[in-house]
Design a protein around this motif. Structure first.
Motif, PDB file in Angstrom:
ATOM      1  N   SER A 125       0.829  -1.195   0.000  1.00 28.29           N
ATOM      2  CA  SER A 125       0.000   0.000   0.000  1.00 28.29           C
ATOM      3  C   SER A 125       0.868   1.251   0.000  1.00 28.29           C
ATOM      4  N   ALA A 126       0.250   2.376  -0.285  1.00 32.57           N
ATOM      5  CA  ALA A 126       0.973   3.649  -0.260  1.00 32.57           C
ATOM      6  C   ALA A 126       1.531   3.917   1.129  1.00 32.57           C
ATOM      7  N   ARG A 127       0.751   3.608   2.158  1.00 31.25           N
ATOM      8  CA  ARG A 127       1.207   3.829   3.527  1.00 31.25           C
ATOM      9  C   ARG A 127       2.447   3.018   3.845  1.00 31.25           C
ATOM     10  N   GLN A 128       2.429   1.732   3.470  1.00 25.67           N
ATOM     11  CA  GLN A 128       3.557   0.873   3.818  1.00 25.67           C
ATOM     12  C   GLN A 128       4.785   1.195   2.977  1.00 25.67           C
ATOM     13  N   SER A 171      -2.074  -7.488  -1.527  1.00 28.16           N
ATOM     14  CA  SER A 171      -3.351  -7.628  -2.229  1.00 28.16           C
ATOM     15  C   SER A 171      -3.356  -6.701  -3.442  1.00 28.16           C
ATOM     16  N   ILE A 172      -4.116  -7.070  -4.477  1.00 31.82           N
ATOM     17  CA  ILE A 172      -4.135  -6.270  -5.694  1.00 31.82           C
ATOM     18  C   ILE A 172      -4.793  -4.921  -5.402  1.00 31.82           C
ATOM     19  N   LYS A 173      -4.168  -3.837  -5.857  1.00 33.25           N
ATOM     20  CA  LYS A 173      -4.658  -2.510  -5.497  1.00 33.25           C
ATOM     21  C   LYS A 173      -4.246  -1.467  -6.523  1.00 33.25           C
ATOM     22  N   LEU A 174      -4.857  -0.307  -6.396  1.00 30.70           N
ATOM     23  CA  LEU A 174      -4.550   0.865  -7.208  1.00 30.70           C
ATOM     24  C   LEU A 174      -3.863   1.886  -6.310  1.00 30.70           C
ATOM     25  N   ILE A 175      -2.707   2.410  -6.740  1.00 36.49           N
ATOM     26  CA  ILE A 175      -1.914   3.318  -5.916  1.00 36.49           C
ATOM     27  C   ILE A 175      -1.586   4.576  -6.712  1.00 36.49           C
ATOM     28  N   TYR A 176      -1.602   5.720  -6.025  1.00 32.45           N
ATOM     29  CA  TYR A 176      -1.212   6.982  -6.648  1.00 32.45           C
ATOM     30  C   TYR A 176      -0.194   7.693  -5.760  1.00 32.45           C
ATOM     31  N   ALA A 188      -1.761   7.571  -1.944  1.00 37.53           N
ATOM     32  CA  ALA A 188      -3.041   6.973  -1.572  1.00 37.53           C
ATOM     33  C   ALA A 188      -3.202   5.669  -2.331  1.00 37.53           C
ATOM     34  N   SER A 189      -3.867   4.694  -1.707  1.00 34.13           N
ATOM     35  CA  SER A 189      -4.086   3.405  -2.368  1.00 34.13           C
ATOM     36  C   SER A 189      -5.439   2.844  -1.964  1.00 34.13           C
ATOM     37  N   TYR A 190      -5.956   1.963  -2.824  1.00 33.26           N
ATOM     38  CA  TYR A 190      -7.262   1.346  -2.577  1.00 33.26           C
ATOM     39  C   TYR A 190      -7.253  -0.087  -3.101  1.00 33.26           C
ATOM     40  N   SER A 191      -7.786  -0.991  -2.276  1.00 32.14           N
ATOM     41  CA  SER A 191      -7.940  -2.384  -2.664  1.00 32.14           C
ATOM     42  C   SER A 191      -9.363  -2.823  -2.340  1.00 32.14           C
ATOM     43  N   PRO A 192     -10.138  -3.315  -3.332  1.00 32.29           N
ATOM     44  CA  PRO A 192     -11.528  -3.704  -3.077  1.00 32.29           C
ATOM     45  C   PRO A 192     -11.654  -4.816  -2.047  1.00 32.29           C
ATOM     46  N   GLU A 193     -10.673  -5.738  -2.042  1.00 31.51           N
ATOM     47  CA  GLU A 193     -10.732  -6.855  -1.111  1.00 31.51           C
ATOM     48  C   GLU A 193      -9.325  -7.254  -0.734  1.00 31.51           C
ATOM     49  N   ASP A 194      -9.207  -8.349  -0.013  1.00 40.28           N
ATOM     50  CA  ASP A 194      -7.919  -8.705   0.581  1.00 40.28           C
ATOM     51  C   ASP A 194      -7.244  -9.879  -0.130  1.00 40.28           C
ATOM     52  N   SER A 195      -7.550 -10.091  -1.412  1.00 43.03           N
ATOM     53  CA  SER A 195      -6.955 -11.209  -2.135  1.00 43.03           C
ATOM     54  C   SER A 195      -5.918 -10.700  -3.129  1.00 43.03           C
ATOM     55  N   ASN A 196      -5.084 -11.612  -3.629  1.00 37.78           N
ATOM     56  CA  ASN A 196      -4.082 -11.240  -4.619  1.00 37.78           C
ATOM     57  C   ASN A 196      -4.701 -10.943  -5.967  1.00 37.78           C
ATOM     58  N   ASN A 197      -5.820 -11.590  -6.283  1.00 40.38           N
ATOM     59  CA  ASN A 197      -6.515 -11.306  -7.535  1.00 40.38           C
ATOM     60  C   ASN A 197      -7.920 -11.865  -7.427  1.00 40.38           C
ATOM     61  N   GLY A 198      -8.878 -11.009  -7.086  1.00 43.17           N
ATOM     62  CA  GLY A 198     -10.202 -11.479  -6.779  1.00 43.17           C
ATOM     63  C   GLY A 198     -11.036 -11.898  -7.975  1.00 43.17           C
ATOM     64  N   GLN A 199     -10.618 -11.576  -9.190  1.00 46.39           N
ATOM     65  CA  GLN A 199     -11.456 -11.842 -10.353  1.00 46.39           C
ATOM     66  C   GLN A 199     -11.110 -13.137 -11.073  1.00 46.39           C
ATOM     67  N   TYR A 200     -10.060 -13.844 -10.647  1.00 41.17           N
ATOM     68  CA  TYR A 200      -9.784 -15.138 -11.262  1.00 41.17           C
ATOM     69  C   TYR A 200     -10.796 -16.164 -10.751  1.00 41.17           C
ATOM     70  N   GLY A 201     -11.555 -16.747 -11.645  1.00 42.74           N
ATOM     71  CA  GLY A 201     -12.488 -17.788 -11.269  1.00 42.74           C
ATOM     72  C   GLY A 201     -13.890 -17.293 -10.993  1.00 42.74           C
ATOM     73  N   GLY A 202     -14.166 -16.021 -11.213  1.00 44.77           N
ATOM     74  CA  GLY A 202     -15.527 -15.531 -10.990  1.00 44.77           C
ATOM     75  C   GLY A 202     -15.542 -14.190 -10.304  1.00 44.77           C
ATOM     76  N   ASN A 203     -16.723 -13.680 -10.077  1.00 49.41           N
ATOM     77  CA  ASN A 203     -16.867 -12.381  -9.428  1.00 49.41           C
ATOM     78  C   ASN A 203     -16.412 -12.440  -7.978  1.00 49.41           C
ATOM     79  N   ALA A 204     -15.871 -11.300  -7.521  1.00 48.65           N
ATOM     80  CA  ALA A 204     -15.470 -11.219  -6.126  1.00 48.65           C
ATOM     81  C   ALA A 204     -16.715 -11.223  -5.237  1.00 48.65           C
ATOM     82  N   GLY A 205     -16.625 -11.862  -4.111  1.00 47.95           N
ATOM     83  CA  GLY A 205     -17.775 -11.954  -3.217  1.00 47.95           C
ATOM     84  C   GLY A 205     -17.404 -11.602  -1.795  1.00 47.95           C
ATOM     85  N   ASP A 206     -18.412 -11.414  -0.972  1.00 44.09           N
ATOM     86  CA  ASP A 206     -18.177 -11.130   0.435  1.00 44.09           C
ATOM     87  C   ASP A 206     -17.622 -12.372   1.128  1.00 44.09           C
ATOM     88  N   ALA A 207     -16.665 -12.147   2.006  1.00 43.11           N
ATOM     89  CA  ALA A 207     -16.100 -13.226   2.802  1.00 43.11           C
ATOM     90  C   ALA A 207     -16.287 -12.882   4.270  1.00 43.11           C
TER      91      ALA A 207
END
Length: 235
Positions: A125-128, A171-176, A188-207
């Motif tokens: 992340s941007a912070r780290q 985790s996969i993220k967008l950083i500026y 600043a950075s943003y990650s929708p979820e806590d996985s390395n790539n949430g879209q492999y194998g289907g839509n990302a879901g709540d865990a």
């Protein structure tokens, strides 16, 4: 009519190929390189348990390796923006903390220009990435987040300041990152979820119990005043 139409279509395709070649000729070729490191160490341990006896199951001597290969490249487009990539390949086998690390570590693409830098991928992340860590005389065995830990130092001894443990570090993220103005820089950075790539194998879901919408912001000031350098960060 069919023959004339076919010839006309062929001519358009050929013209498109030639035009594409001219546009690319104005850009620099991709410059790629390979780097990395190899660390190895041997530890000799004499550690007692709570009763003063030699700790059960503890080895008196052990070896450790840490290998990483970095493949990276970049090119400057004709609009002045630099685009590139970086991929870290771990040389340790396995995919768990117990037996090594996954084959790929951090990997991302970036775009850099007068606007600053944008990164997209599995990266800190941007912070780290902007954190100012305490100096360490030896990364392998230093008191600040020693990489090789042969003995059980307890809760205090195993604190790692290089990783705060808040979610998946890569985790996969967008950083500026903003440009630097008089020593100041923002991130600043943003990650929708806590996985390395949430879209492999289907839509990302709540865990249940999982991190989501991970966001970080940070700012730093870094400047030299003669022989004195100052670095401050808040995130």
């Amino acid at each position: 009519m069919k023959k004339k139409l076919l010839l006309g279509t062929t001519a358009l395709i050929a013209a498109g190929v030639v035009t594409g070649g001219v546009a690319q000729a104005a850009e620099e070729p991709i410059t790629a390189g390979i780097g990395g490191y190899f660390r190895t160490s041997m530890g000799m341990i004499n550690q007692d348990d709570s009763t003063g006896e030699f700790a059960a199951g503890a080895q008196s001597m052990t070896l450790a390796n840490d290998i990483e290969i970095v493949v990276s490249g970049s090119t400057t487009l004709d609009n002045g923006i630099t685009a590139g990539f970086s991929a870290n390949i771990e040389g340790n086998g396995g995919g768990t903390a117990a037996n090594g690390s996954a084959a790929l570590d951090e990997r991302f693409v970036f775009f850099r220009g007068g606007f600053g830098q944008i990164r997209i991928g599995q990266v800190e992340s941007a912070r780290q990435s902007m954190t100012k860590f305490a100096p360490s005389g030896n990364y392998n065995f230093g008191v600040n987040s020693a990489f090789f830990m042969y003995g059980n130092g307890g809760a205090v001894g195993n604190v790692r300041t290089y990783n705060d443990g808040l979610g998946n570090e890569d985790s996969i993220k967008l950083i500026y990152y903003s440009p630097t103005f008089n020593g100041f820089r923002l991130g600043a950075s943003y990650s929708p979820e806590d996985s390395n790539n949430g879209q492999y194998g289907g839509n990302a879901g709540d865990a249940a119990g999982g991190f989501q919408n991970n966001a970080s912001v940070s700012g730093e000031f870094s400047k030299s005043f003669g022989d004195f350098s100052l670095g401050i960060m808040l995130g």
